[in-house]
Enzyme design. Structure first.
Site, PDB file in Angstrom:
ATOM      1  N   ASP A 190      -6.609  -0.952  -2.719  1.00 49.68           N
ATOM      2  CA  ASP A 190      -6.415  -2.156  -3.542  1.00 49.68           C
ATOM      3  C   ASP A 190      -7.755  -2.839  -3.789  1.00 49.68           C
ATOM      4  O   ASP A 190      -8.378  -3.337  -2.858  1.00 49.68           O
ATOM      5  CB  ASP A 190      -5.490  -3.132  -2.803  1.00 49.68           C
ATOM      6  CG  ASP A 190      -4.054  -2.665  -2.822  1.00 49.68           C
ATOM      7  OD1 ASP A 190      -3.485  -2.448  -1.749  1.00 49.68           O
ATOM      8  OD2 ASP A 190      -3.516  -2.488  -3.925  1.00 49.68           O
TER       9      ASP A 190
ATOM     10  N   PHE B 240      -2.369 -10.038  -1.928  1.00 48.73           N
ATOM     11  CA  PHE B 240      -2.290  -9.963  -0.468  1.00 48.73           C
ATOM     12  C   PHE B 240      -1.158  -9.028  -0.028  1.00 48.73           C
ATOM     13  O   PHE B 240      -0.132  -8.940  -0.714  1.00 48.73           O
ATOM     14  CB  PHE B 240      -2.036 -11.374   0.126  1.00 48.73           C
ATOM     15  CG  PHE B 240      -3.148 -12.344  -0.188  1.00 48.73           C
ATOM     16  CD1 PHE B 240      -3.077 -13.140  -1.329  1.00 48.73           C
ATOM     17  CD2 PHE B 240      -4.279 -12.417   0.627  1.00 48.73           C
ATOM     18  CE1 PHE B 240      -4.108 -14.017  -1.652  1.00 48.73           C
ATOM     19  CE2 PHE B 240      -5.317 -13.295   0.317  1.00 48.73           C
ATOM     20  CZ  PHE B 240      -5.234 -14.095  -0.825  1.00 48.73           C
TER      21      PHE B 240
ATOM     22  N   ASP C 120       5.035  -1.792  -5.945  1.00 50.63           N
ATOM     23  CA  ASP C 120       4.044  -2.154  -4.937  1.00 50.63           C
ATOM     24  C   ASP C 120       4.237  -3.617  -4.549  1.00 50.63           C
ATOM     25  O   ASP C 120       4.153  -4.501  -5.389  1.00 50.63           O
ATOM     26  CB  ASP C 120       2.646  -1.943  -5.547  1.00 50.63           C
ATOM     27  CG  ASP C 120       1.522  -2.412  -4.651  1.00 50.63           C
ATOM     28  OD1 ASP C 120       0.362  -2.202  -5.026  1.00 50.63           O
ATOM     29  OD2 ASP C 120       1.794  -3.010  -3.590  1.00 50.63           O
TER      30      ASP C 120
END
Ligand code: DX5
Length: 237
Positions: A45, A152, A184
């Site tokens: 990420d 996050f 996701d």
């Protein structure tokens, strides 16, 4: 540098994609080795502190991940100007690069990623409707529906996204193209079933995998729970 298999295409099975955002970075290689046999590929990420409030990794970290595992690396660029970074993540060994539809020049970026022989993904924030990318399907190998606000790990799954996942599944099927439908954010053994039932065939998981006592066992168990065998998709085009 191990020769990586070509990026897998949708194969009628569910791909399980651990996100290293939740891994123990001090033991990154051993974390990756533990899940290699049970995962389909791994996601990194990338966050720029502008497009999302968090700041995460650069190309050198992606290179370290690519050098630590035989799994393909999926770089999820949560950045305002992905065009500035595509080449660097391609050079770092990313085999799939996903840009956000809401970012600058996203369609151009998809075409650029393809021109480098990589798989190209387009991602949507929760509040962005699927129709925003309906015209992108011709240029995409993967559509990523965020089921949390990006930025996050460890957040709760937004169940209102199930309708968007279903809409994306209908559009992908109608396109006749082999495009992964990835979700996701807040994916665990319960929400995974909901997402797959809605039409997802690729699941990104961070905290559910690396927070498990036995990450590989979690992945194997999830595959069985989703009735898709217990081994990853064959690594093939
Ligand atoms: C958010 C990140 C997370 C991560 C998965 O920007 O993209 O969704 O990959 O984190 P978990 O699985 O812990 O929600």
């Amino acid at each position: 540098m191990t020769i990586k298999p070509p990026f897998p295409r949708p194969c009628g099975k569910i791909s399980l994609v651990p996100s290293v955002l939740s891994a123990d970075f001090s033991r990154l290689e051993s974390c990756l080795k533990k899940i290699e046999a049970s995962a389909d590929w791994v996601q990194v990420d990338i966050m720029d502190g502008h497009f999302v409030p968090n700041l995460s990794f650069g190309p050198d970290f992606a290179r370290a991940v690519a050098g630590s595992t035989c799994l393909g690396v999926d770089a999820h660029l949560m950045v305002e100007r992905p065009g500035k970074f595509i080449d660097a993540f391609a050079a770092a060994g990313a085999r799939l690069i996903t840009v956000h539809a809401e970012a600058e020049d996203s369609l151009f970026c998809l075409k650029r990623i393809h021109s480098m022989g990589l798989a190209a993904g387009v991602a949507l924030r929760p509040k962005t409707p699927f129709k925003r990318v309906a015209s992108f399907l011709e240029a995409a190998d993967l559509v990523l529906i965020m089921t949390v606000e990006p930025g996050f790990g460890g957040q709760r799954f937004i169940s209102a996204m199930l309708n968007k996942i279903a809409a994306a599944r209908r559009a992908i099927n109608a396109s006749g193209r082999k495009i992964w439908l990835q979700v996701d954010g807040g994916i665990n053994s319960c929400t995974a079933k909901l997402a797959v039932k809605a039409g997802a065939d690729s699941l990104v998981m961070g905290s559910a995998v690396f927070g498990a006592r036995n990450p590989a066992g979690f992945l194997r168990g999830l595959r069985l729970k989703l009735n898709v065998g217990d081994l990853p998709c064959k690594k093939r085009f």
